[in-house]
Scaffold this motif. Sequence first.
Motif, PDB file in Angstrom:
ATOM      1  N   ASP A 104      36.617  35.830  39.789  1.00  0.00           N
ATOM      2  CA  ASP A 104      35.695  34.771  39.369  1.00  0.00           C
ATOM      3  C   ASP A 104      36.453  33.488  39.065  1.00  0.00           C
ATOM      4  OD1 ASP A 104      32.938  33.983  38.479  1.00  0.00           O
ATOM      5  OD2 ASP A 104      33.977  33.713  36.569  1.00  0.00           O
ATOM      6  N   PHE A 151      37.751  31.874  42.367  1.00  0.00           N
ATOM      7  CA  PHE A 151      36.664  31.215  43.087  1.00  0.00           C
ATOM      8  C   PHE A 151      36.283  29.900  42.411  1.00  0.00           C
ATOM      9  CE2 PHE A 151      32.051  30.490  43.457  1.00  0.00           C
ATOM     10  CZ  PHE A 151      31.970  30.262  44.826  1.00  0.00           C
ATOM     11  N   SER A 152      36.132  29.926  41.090  1.00  0.00           N
ATOM     12  CA  SER A 152      35.732  28.720  40.354  1.00  0.00           C
ATOM     13  C   SER A 152      36.773  27.620  40.483  1.00  0.00           C
ATOM     14  CB  SER A 152      35.526  29.060  38.870  1.00  0.00           C
ATOM     15  OG  SER A 152      34.501  30.007  38.710  1.00  0.00           O
ATOM     16  N   HIS A 183      34.063  28.377  50.751  1.00  0.00           N
ATOM     17  CA  HIS A 183      34.926  29.400  50.155  1.00  0.00           C
ATOM     18  C   HIS A 183      34.300  30.790  50.286  1.00  0.00           C
ATOM     19  CE1 HIS A 183      37.450  26.220  48.476  1.00  0.00           C
ATOM     20  NE2 HIS A 183      36.366  25.663  47.972  1.00  0.00           N
ATOM     21  N   ASP A 184      33.831  31.115  51.481  1.00  0.00           N
ATOM     22  CA  ASP A 184      33.095  32.360  51.695  1.00  0.00           C
ATOM     23  C   ASP A 184      33.895  33.599  51.323  1.00  0.00           C
ATOM     24  OD1 ASP A 184      30.914  30.970  52.542  1.00  0.00           O
ATOM     25  OD2 ASP A 184      31.332  31.191  54.681  1.00  0.00           O
ATOM     26  N   TRP A 229      34.203  33.853  47.552  1.00  0.00           N
ATOM     27  CA  TRP A 229      32.896  34.197  46.977  1.00  0.00           C
ATOM     28  C   TRP A 229      32.601  35.677  47.180  1.00  0.00           C
ATOM     29  CZ3 TRP A 229      28.388  36.203  49.055  1.00  0.00           C
ATOM     30  CH2 TRP A 229      27.264  36.178  48.221  1.00  0.00           C
ATOM     31  N   LYS A 259      34.623  37.769  44.857  1.00  0.00           N
ATOM     32  CA  LYS A 259      34.042  37.721  43.512  1.00  0.00           C
ATOM     33  C   LYS A 259      32.829  38.633  43.413  1.00  0.00           C
ATOM     34  CE  LYS A 259      31.336  34.304  42.271  1.00  0.00           C
ATOM     35  NZ  LYS A 259      30.120  34.951  41.673  1.00  0.00           N
ATOM     36  N   GLU A 260      31.962  38.579  44.435  1.00  0.00           N
ATOM     37  CA  GLU A 260      30.764  39.419  44.437  1.00  0.00           C
ATOM     38  C   GLU A 260      31.125  40.902  44.480  1.00  0.00           C
ATOM     39  OE1 GLU A 260      27.210  38.352  44.463  1.00  0.00           O
ATOM     40  OE2 GLU A 260      28.456  36.868  43.441  1.00  0.00           O
TER      41      GLU A 260
END
Length: 220
Positions: A132, A135-136, A147-148, A151, A154-155
């Motif tokens: 997380d 990504f942020s 930023h696929d 992301w 993160k998911e």
Amino acid sequence: MLKSPHHAIDLSFMRLKPKPEGGGVDHWNVTAAGPYSEPGNYTQDCATGRQIAEEFLKYIGKHPTNGNATLLGCITVDMIQKQIPKGLVLGFMSAVNDYAMIVARIVAGSTTSSSQTSSSITHAIQVWRDADTKFSNEVTLDARSDHDELWQAKEDAETAMLKEPCRSLDDIRAKAEIALRDENVFDSIANCTIGSEHALRVFLRSLLGEEPEPVDSGGN
């Protein structure tokens, strides 16, 4: 005139009965799908029952008053008097039971308190936090890119954390605090699915310490 918050006004499956009906509250104003001899009606009623239970549980969680403490009994009495179809009853009660089991597990002391989270939960939370944060940070540096990959990482880390079974009360507290404090995690639990199952059910089972169910990859 009654004003919100009042269960007869706020809950979609209740209604205030008019004077010709004797007044008071109708605690179960739900239309069944139809005869169970017709395919799909029983399944639909079960789903409706669960949906109503989730609405009810969220409401009493938000409004834990002495009056609302009697609502489940009132609902049950109306179900009996109206001879509600089996699917609606089982769907509603199974959802209520899911929540009751979480509390019962804690009260019975079948989870332990070790003053620290288990290694598996600690690892899952740390992996999610790292993903997380990465990504942020990248989004902040370059907002034009999607930023696929970051992301998705993160998911995936969030899903793994939600599914990781709790081994102690401290594990439950750690996951519950994240769910309450992080808007993205809360939104995932409330509105998303994991595989073909609602994320809330997956999350609740993890609090009970249940291992995540295997994902059907389409094979045997």
